[in-house]
Design a protein around this motif. Structure first.
Motif, PDB file in Angstrom:
ATOM      1  N   GLU A  57     -14.265  76.781 -19.361  1.00 51.25           N
ATOM      2  CA  GLU A  57     -14.688  76.947 -17.968  1.00 51.25           C
ATOM      3  C   GLU A  57     -13.852  76.068 -17.038  1.00 51.25           C
ATOM      4  O   GLU A  57     -13.474  76.492 -15.947  1.00 51.25           O
ATOM      5  CB  GLU A  57     -16.179  76.628 -17.815  1.00 51.25           C
ATOM      6  N   LYS A  58     -13.544  74.851 -17.480  1.00 52.86           N
ATOM      7  CA  LYS A  58     -12.695  73.969 -16.682  1.00 52.86           C
ATOM      8  C   LYS A  58     -11.315  74.578 -16.492  1.00 52.86           C
ATOM      9  O   LYS A  58     -10.751  74.560 -15.388  1.00 52.86           O
ATOM     10  CB  LYS A  58     -12.556  72.601 -17.360  1.00 52.86           C
ATOM     11  N   VAL A  59     -10.754  75.119 -17.565  1.00 50.80           N
ATOM     12  CA  VAL A  59      -9.420  75.728 -17.490  1.00 50.80           C
ATOM     13  C   VAL A  59      -9.448  76.951 -16.579  1.00 50.80           C
ATOM     14  O   VAL A  59      -8.539  77.149 -15.762  1.00 50.80           O
ATOM     15  CB  VAL A  59      -8.894  76.077 -18.900  1.00 50.80           C
ATOM     16  N   LYS A  60     -10.477  77.760 -16.688  1.00 47.74           N
ATOM     17  CA  LYS A  60     -10.601  78.940 -15.824  1.00 47.74           C
ATOM     18  C   LYS A  60     -10.675  78.537 -14.358  1.00 47.74           C
ATOM     19  O   LYS A  60     -10.075  79.188 -13.489  1.00 47.74           O
ATOM     20  CB  LYS A  60     -11.829  79.758 -16.205  1.00 47.74           C
ATOM     21  N   ALA A  61     -11.395  77.457 -14.072  1.00 51.18           N
ATOM     22  CA  ALA A  61     -11.504  76.981 -12.692  1.00 51.18           C
ATOM     23  C   ALA A  61     -10.140  76.521 -12.181  1.00 51.18           C
ATOM     24  O   ALA A  61      -9.763  76.818 -11.039  1.00 51.18           O
ATOM     25  CB  ALA A  61     -12.519  75.848 -12.606  1.00 51.18           C
ATOM     26  N   LYS A  62      -9.385  75.813 -13.013  1.00 56.38           N
ATOM     27  CA  LYS A  62      -8.046  75.365 -12.618  1.00 56.38           C
ATOM     28  C   LYS A  62      -7.122  76.549 -12.378  1.00 56.38           C
ATOM     29  O   LYS A  62      -6.315  76.544 -11.447  1.00 56.38           O
ATOM     30  CB  LYS A  62      -7.452  74.443 -13.688  1.00 56.38           C
ATOM     31  N   ILE A  63      -7.233  77.570 -13.233  1.00 56.42           N
ATOM     32  CA  ILE A  63      -6.408  78.772 -13.062  1.00 56.42           C
ATOM     33  C   ILE A  63      -6.733  79.449 -11.735  1.00 56.42           C
ATOM     34  O   ILE A  63      -5.829  79.855 -10.992  1.00 56.42           O
ATOM     35  CB  ILE A  63      -6.594  79.739 -14.254  1.00 56.42           C
ATOM     36  N   SER A  64      -8.018  79.571 -11.421  1.00 52.56           N
ATOM     37  CA  SER A  64      -8.420  80.195 -10.155  1.00 52.56           C
ATOM     38  C   SER A  64      -7.869  79.424  -8.962  1.00 52.56           C
ATOM     39  O   SER A  64      -7.382  80.016  -7.987  1.00 52.56           O
ATOM     40  CB  SER A  64      -9.939  80.267 -10.056  1.00 52.56           C
ATOM     41  N   GLU A  65      -7.946  78.091  -9.039  1.00 53.52           N
ATOM     42  CA  GLU A  65      -7.413  77.261  -7.959  1.00 53.52           C
ATOM     43  C   GLU A  65      -5.902  77.454  -7.828  1.00 53.52           C
ATOM     44  O   GLU A  65      -5.376  77.560  -6.719  1.00 53.52           O
ATOM     45  CB  GLU A  65      -7.723  75.794  -8.224  1.00 53.52           C
ATOM     46  N   ALA A  66      -5.205  77.499  -8.959  1.00 54.25           N
ATOM     47  CA  ALA A  66      -3.747  77.673  -8.934  1.00 54.25           C
ATOM     48  C   ALA A  66      -3.375  79.040  -8.371  1.00 54.25           C
ATOM     49  O   ALA A  66      -2.408  79.165  -7.603  1.00 54.25           O
ATOM     50  CB  ALA A  66      -3.166  77.500 -10.336  1.00 54.25           C
TER      51      ALA A  66
END
Length: 83
Positions: free
Chosen positions: A14-23
């Motif tokens: 979930e943390k990685v998905k959030a970072k991807i969305s931000e990027a």
């Protein structure tokens, strides 16, 4: 109660998905800013040419026509070469 291994992995996902969305959002914003900067550069170039607005489409058509002919082979006399 201890957190299970799969729950820890899920949380990390979930943390990685959030970072991807931000990027992705940042990339979209940068692409928009880049497009706007290019458009400003184009406008500055055209304004610097001092071409009347009603003549601009004709000038652009002429430029497009000459760039389309750039790939054609011509002989020494300037005429198109035939093979």
């Amino acid at each position: 109660m201890a957190t299970s291994k799969s729950a820890k992995i899920q949380a990390e996902m979930e943390k990685v998905k959030a970072k991807i969305s931000e990027a992705q959002a940042k990339l979209k914003e940068l692409e928009q800013k880049h497009r706007e900067a290019e458009n400003e550069e184009i406008v500055d170039i055209v304004r610097g040419m001092s071409v009347p607005l009603d003549e601009l489409p004709l000038l652009l058509q002429k430029l497009r026509g000459t760039s389309g002919q750039a790939g054609q082979k011509s002989g020494p006399d300037g005429k198109e070469a035939t093979e």
